[in-house]
Design a protein around this motif. Structure first.
Motif, PDB file in Angstrom:
ATOM      1  N   ARG A   1      -4.425   9.559  -3.114  1.00 47.05           N
ATOM      2  CA  ARG A   1      -5.723   9.967  -2.564  1.00 47.05           C
ATOM      3  C   ARG A   1      -6.237   8.967  -1.532  1.00 47.05           C
ATOM      4  N   ASN A   2      -6.043   7.689  -1.799  1.00 42.90           N
ATOM      5  CA  ASN A   2      -6.533   6.648  -0.892  1.00 42.90           C
ATOM      6  C   ASN A   2      -5.399   5.977  -0.118  1.00 42.90           C
TER       7      ASN A   2
ATOM      8  N   LYS B   1       0.569   8.002   3.309  1.00 41.35           N
ATOM      9  CA  LYS B   1       0.650   9.461   3.256  1.00 41.35           C
ATOM     10  C   LYS B   1       1.749   9.955   4.192  1.00 41.35           C
TER      11      LYS B   1
ATOM     12  N   SER C   1       0.839  -1.194   0.000  1.00 40.20           N
ATOM     13  CA  SER C   1       0.000   0.000   0.000  1.00 40.20           C
ATOM     14  C   SER C   1       0.876   1.246   0.000  1.00 40.20           C
TER      15      SER C   1
END
Length: 294
Positions: free
Chosen positions: A183-184, A160, A157
């Motif tokens: 964004r995700n 951020k 993944s």
């Protein structure tokens, strides 16, 4: 198999051949490309070597200036010890028995194994020395396998970063990503909790390639004011183990490690955490297979 002891008299670098005088007779030995790459830094006239070689000889040509000579040479299977003696001291450059004991404990360690790779932010192109920049984790990927080498979990993944300055053109280009891809992305705390769960449940040995992943993860705990869930003893730097075993002083690129096992280097070399975790796992198993078959 033949066991040889002696002092190297001369080296023919281009041909990957060296000579030793044994019982008043010059005997030649040749190295594979991977062996030459591994031991080139130590191979010099005057070096005492203990090695194993094949008994069958093959034809080679060596160059001495403009003069070319046909010879018969034995293929070196592996070095056992390399020593240089001087009047004041004896320096051991390579001792296979000592290294093998350490490597054996690492490669044949019991329990679950995690192969982890982390990707970090890079300073922007405008970054100048003296400015403060903190590298942050922006992608993780791992493979978790059991004691028998069966993959039981793989995961990847984006994460951020705390400081958005790390998501710059240089970072995007290096990772082949875009701003919209984040964004995700997960928060670091979500990644932290996920890693914490896996470590507590499986208690894996964590294999990484190089020490940067360990350092950046430790820095991330401080940055986010979270209690560390890993310590140095949880990790094994597979690159350092290979450097010690093969007697190499410079770092080994992850994909270049395939050359040590006479495997083709994969063409696709993207900076992708899950792919790099998979490559680290592949290198581990190639290294283990090669080590245990000797």
């Amino acid at each position: 198999m033949q066991i040889v002891y002696g002092v190297i008299r001369r080296i023919y670098l281009k041909e990957r051949i060296f000579e030793i005088k044994i019982r008043n007779k010059i005997q030649f030995f040749y190295l594979t490309r991977s062996q030459m790459k591994q031991f080139n830094v130590y191979l010099q006239p005057g070096l005492f070597v203990h090695l194993k070689c094949r008994e069958n000889q093959s034809h080679h040509v060596i160059s001495n200036g403009r003069r070319k000579t046909k010879i018969l040479a034995n293929e070196v299977v592996n070095f056992v010890k390399m020593i240089r003696r001087s009047q004041s001291k004896m320096t051991v450059y390579f001792d296979l028995s000592t290294i093998r004991r350490g490597v054996q404990s690492v490669l044949n360690k019991k329990g679950y194994r995690m192969f982890l790779d982390l990707e970090f932010t890079l300073p922007p192109y405008s970054f100048q020395g003296g400015q403060e920049f903190v590298a942050e984790i922006v992608q993780y990927g791992f493979y978790l396998e059991d004691e028998n080498g069966q993959v039981i979990l793989k995961e990847q993944s984006l994460i951020k970063p705390k400081y958005h300055s790390g998501l710059n053109l240089r970072t995007y280009k290096f990772l082949n990503l875009r701003k919209s891809d984040f964004r995700n992305a997960l928060s670091f705390r979500t990644f932290y909790n996920r890693l914490k769960y896996i470590i507590y449940r499986y208690q894996p040995t964590i294999y990484v390639w190089g020490k940067n992943d360990i350092k950046v993860l430790e820095k991330a705990y401080e940055l986010h004011k979270l209690k560390p869930i890993t310590v140095r003893m949880n990790f094994i730097n597979l690159m350092q183990i290979m450097k010690n075993y093969y007697g190499i002083k410079t770092d080994i690129g992850l994909f270049n490690a395939f050359a040590f096992f006479d495997e083709e280097i994969p063409e696709a070399q993207d900076h992708d955490a899950l792919q790099d975790a998979m490559i680290t796992r592949n290198i581990y198993h190639l290294f283990k297979q090669s080590f245990n078959s000797q």
